[in-house]
Write a protein that holds these residues in place. Sequence first.
Motif, short mmCIF file in Angstrom:
data_model
loop_
_atom_site.label_atom_id
_atom_site.label_comp_id
_atom_site.label_asym_id
_atom_site.label_seq_id
_atom_site.Cartn_x
_atom_site.Cartn_y
_atom_site.Cartn_z
N CYS A 174 0.58 -7.49 9.27
CA CYS A 174 0.20 -6.03 9.95
C CYS A 174 -0.65 -5.37 8.76
O CYS A 174 -0.49 -5.45 7.80
N LYS A 189 -1.83 -1.26 8.92
CA LYS A 189 -1.64 0.01 9.28
C LYS A 189 -2.95 1.01 9.64
O LYS A 189 -4.07 0.30 9.03
N TYR A 196 0.67 -5.99 5.37
CA TYR A 196 1.74 -6.68 4.97
C TYR A 196 1.81 -8.02 5.59
O TYR A 196 0.87 -8.28 6.47
N ALA A 208 4.27 2.03 12.89
CA ALA A 208 4.71 1.47 11.68
C ALA A 208 4.56 0.01 11.52
O ALA A 208 4.92 -0.72 12.72
N CYS A 209 4.19 -0.66 10.46
CA CYS A 209 4.62 -1.87 10.27
C CYS A 209 5.73 -2.09 9.54
O CYS A 209 6.27 -1.63 8.46
N HIS A 210 6.50 -2.66 10.21
CA HIS A 210 7.98 -3.25 9.70
C HIS A 210 7.74 -4.64 9.27
O HIS A 210 8.05 -5.56 9.89
N GLY A 211 7.52 -4.68 8.00
CA GLY A 211 7.10 -6.14 7.54
C GLY A 211 5.78 -6.45 8.21
O GLY A 211 4.90 -5.70 8.10
N SER A 212 5.85 -7.51 8.65
CA SER A 212 4.58 -8.02 9.44
C SER A 212 4.65 -7.81 10.90
O SER A 212 3.68 -8.41 11.67
N ARG A 213 5.54 -6.86 11.31
CA ARG A 213 5.57 -6.69 12.70
C ARG A 213 5.49 -5.19 12.86
O ARG A 213 5.71 -4.42 12.08
N ASN A 242 6.50 -1.73 14.80
CA ASN A 242 7.65 -1.05 15.76
C ASN A 242 7.53 -0.62 17.04
O ASN A 242 8.19 -0.30 17.85
N THR A 243 6.13 -0.40 17.48
CA THR A 243 5.68 0.18 18.69
C THR A 243 4.39 -0.66 19.04
O THR A 243 3.55 -0.66 18.26
#
Length: 125
Positions: free
Chosen positions: A50, A52, A59, A103-108, A110-111
């Motif tokens: 991911c 940003k 990430y 946002a990058c939640h780790g490699s994923r 959130n939207t």
Amino acid sequence: QLQLVESGGGLVQPGGSLRLSCAASGFSLRNYAVAWVRQAPGKEREGVSCIKNGDSSTYYADSIKGRFTISRDNAKNTVYLQIDSLKPEDTAVYSCAAGVGAACHGSRLNTINFWGRGTQVTVSS
């Protein structure tokens, strides 16, 4: 038409490299975080990387860290995934997703606002 289009996949021998591209059309990726995910036959979708928007923080999933590099070129409206030292287990359909201000939640992400259709990567001798 607002869409993401992946390219760059193909058949490559183990140890080889590929650079995947995720190009946006109809909108600017500048304000979007972008993630790459992959799905192998019979397996669950896996987030691999991911990036940003803004500071372009990156990430990576632990499973691919050190071999994959994500980058973006806002002037070309494209995000790239450089994959080195390819292994047979990297065989999958690779897709990109974009989320505005996400946002990058780790490699994923959130939207997610947009998904591409994917590009096939096959690693085989």
